[in-house]
Design an enzyme around this catalytic site. Structure first.
Site, PDB file in Angstrom:
ATOM      1  CE  LYS A 252      52.459  42.653  38.421  1.00 47.32           C
ATOM      2  NZ  LYS A 252      51.676  42.995  39.598  1.00 47.32           N
TER       3      LYS A 252
ATOM      4  CD  GLN B 187      49.607  40.930  41.855  1.00 45.84           C
ATOM      5  OE1 GLN B 187      50.745  41.076  41.425  1.00 45.84           O
ATOM      6  NE2 GLN B 187      48.567  41.553  41.333  1.00 45.84           N
TER       7      GLN B 187
ATOM      8  CG  ASP C  33      53.469  48.999  42.767  1.00 51.87           C
ATOM      9  OD1 ASP C  33      53.491  49.891  41.896  1.00 51.87           O
ATOM     10  OD2 ASP C  33      52.491  48.257  42.940  1.00 51.87           O
TER      11      ASP C  33
END
Ligand code: NAP
Length: 293
Positions: free
Chosen positions: A62, A106, A129
């Protein structure tokens, strides 16, 4: 269903890598506009807790993709025995840092940590997210908030391939807060009739058999058998299991589906491309720069 698309090749594979490339290039243009108009480089902060090698690889990937589109990335890494309080402190610091525009924790984080509390500490504007309850709720209601990256990436794939959603039977297998649940609500918001299945669902194969659009997000290699699929269905395989194996028994399934995502090269690249795009949108919003979405 009409599946004609610019990105579609002769085969019935959905090319997520190609569409992700297009999206990344659009995001890179947005980033240039933001830098030109504000003098600020958009920044994504990633948080990695524990020693899971796969998670470390995802974070590295990422960060590399951030660099490629012009997003600055910073990383906070914590050992396995990190407490919820320590993680919350880090998230709150990043929340207050005006040079940081997006925060990504994460998954998975080690079990003793209260993951929900950490997600809730991400402010809505930086929640790129869509993991907080505020972002989740707003997305369900069709209100502005950054969408969860994997289902939003899938929605882009479905749109690019002109998959009809209005009134069709869609089945989502998996109800996780980052994937199955937001996926189901996005499909509902596009007027599909959605059945959301999980580990307690009875007679899964006969429910799957009804699906015009099938999203599989279970996390078990080759879980979904080809014989369950309705001929001509569109099959989206979210699975990313060890050895690059999806949740769908791909080879026989591709003979039955009208369109299907491969693993790798389907959903995965779109998740990362959406993360970058959400970060660009978050930066533009926080810096009050007008960009086209
Ligand atoms: P998760 O949190 O483990 O959720 C798995 C879901 O599958 C749960 O809702 C579970 O039901 C359901 N399930 C498990 N066994 C089942 C069964 N026998 N029948 C029906 N449902 C069953 O996983 P996740 O985070 O949503 O991820 C799912 C998959 O997508 C994983 O392979 C993951 O690696 C992959 N993924 C890929 C990307 C990408 O970018 N490519 C991004 C995120 C995730 P219960 O709720 O009842 O336990």
């Amino acid at each position: 269903m009409n599946h004609k698309s610019n990105t579609q090749s002769e085969s019935n594979l959905i090319n997520g890598s190609l569409l992700a490339k297009t999206l990344r290039s659009q995001t890179a243009d947005k980033i240039q506009t933001i830098i030109r108009d504000s003098g600020v480089i958009p920044c994504l902060a990633t948080i990695l807790v524990g020693n899971d090698p796969a998670s470390a690889t995802y974070v590295r990937m990422k960060r590399k993709c951030c660099e490629q589109v012009g997003i600055k990335s910073i990383s906070r890494e914590f050992p396995e025995n990190t407490t919820t309080e320590q993680l919350l402190t880090a998230v709150k610091e990043l929340a207050q840092d005006i040079t940081v525009h997006g925060i990504l924790i994460q998954h998975p984080v080690p079990a003793p940590i209260d993951k929900r509390a950490a997600f809730e500490a991400i402010p809505l504007l930086k929640d790129i997210d869509g993991v907080s309850s505020a972002a989740f709720g707003r997305n369900v209601l069709g209100m502005p908030a950054h969408p969860s990256c994997t289902p939003a990436g899938i929605m882009r794939l479905l749109r690019e391939y002109n998959i009809e959603l209005d009134g069709v039977d869609a089945v989502v297998i998996g109800r996780s807060p980052i994937l199955g649940r937001p996926m189901a609500s996005m499909l509902i918001n596009h007027h599909a009739t959605v059945t959301l299945c999980h580990s307690r669902t009875r007679d899964l194969s006969s429910i799957v058999r009804r699906a015009d659009v099938l999203i599989v997000a279970v996390g078990k290699p080759r879980f979904l058998k080809a014989t369950w699929i309705k001929p001509g269905a569109v099959v989206i395989d979210c699975g990313y299991n060890e050895g690059n194996i999806g949740d769908v028994d791909f080879e026989p399934a591709k003979e039955i589906a009208s369109l299907i995502t491969p693993v790798p090269g389907g959903v995965g690249p779109m998740t990362i491309a959406t993360l970058l795009d959400n970060t660009a949108n978050a930066a533009a919003q926080q810096l009050d720069i007008k960009i086209s979405h």
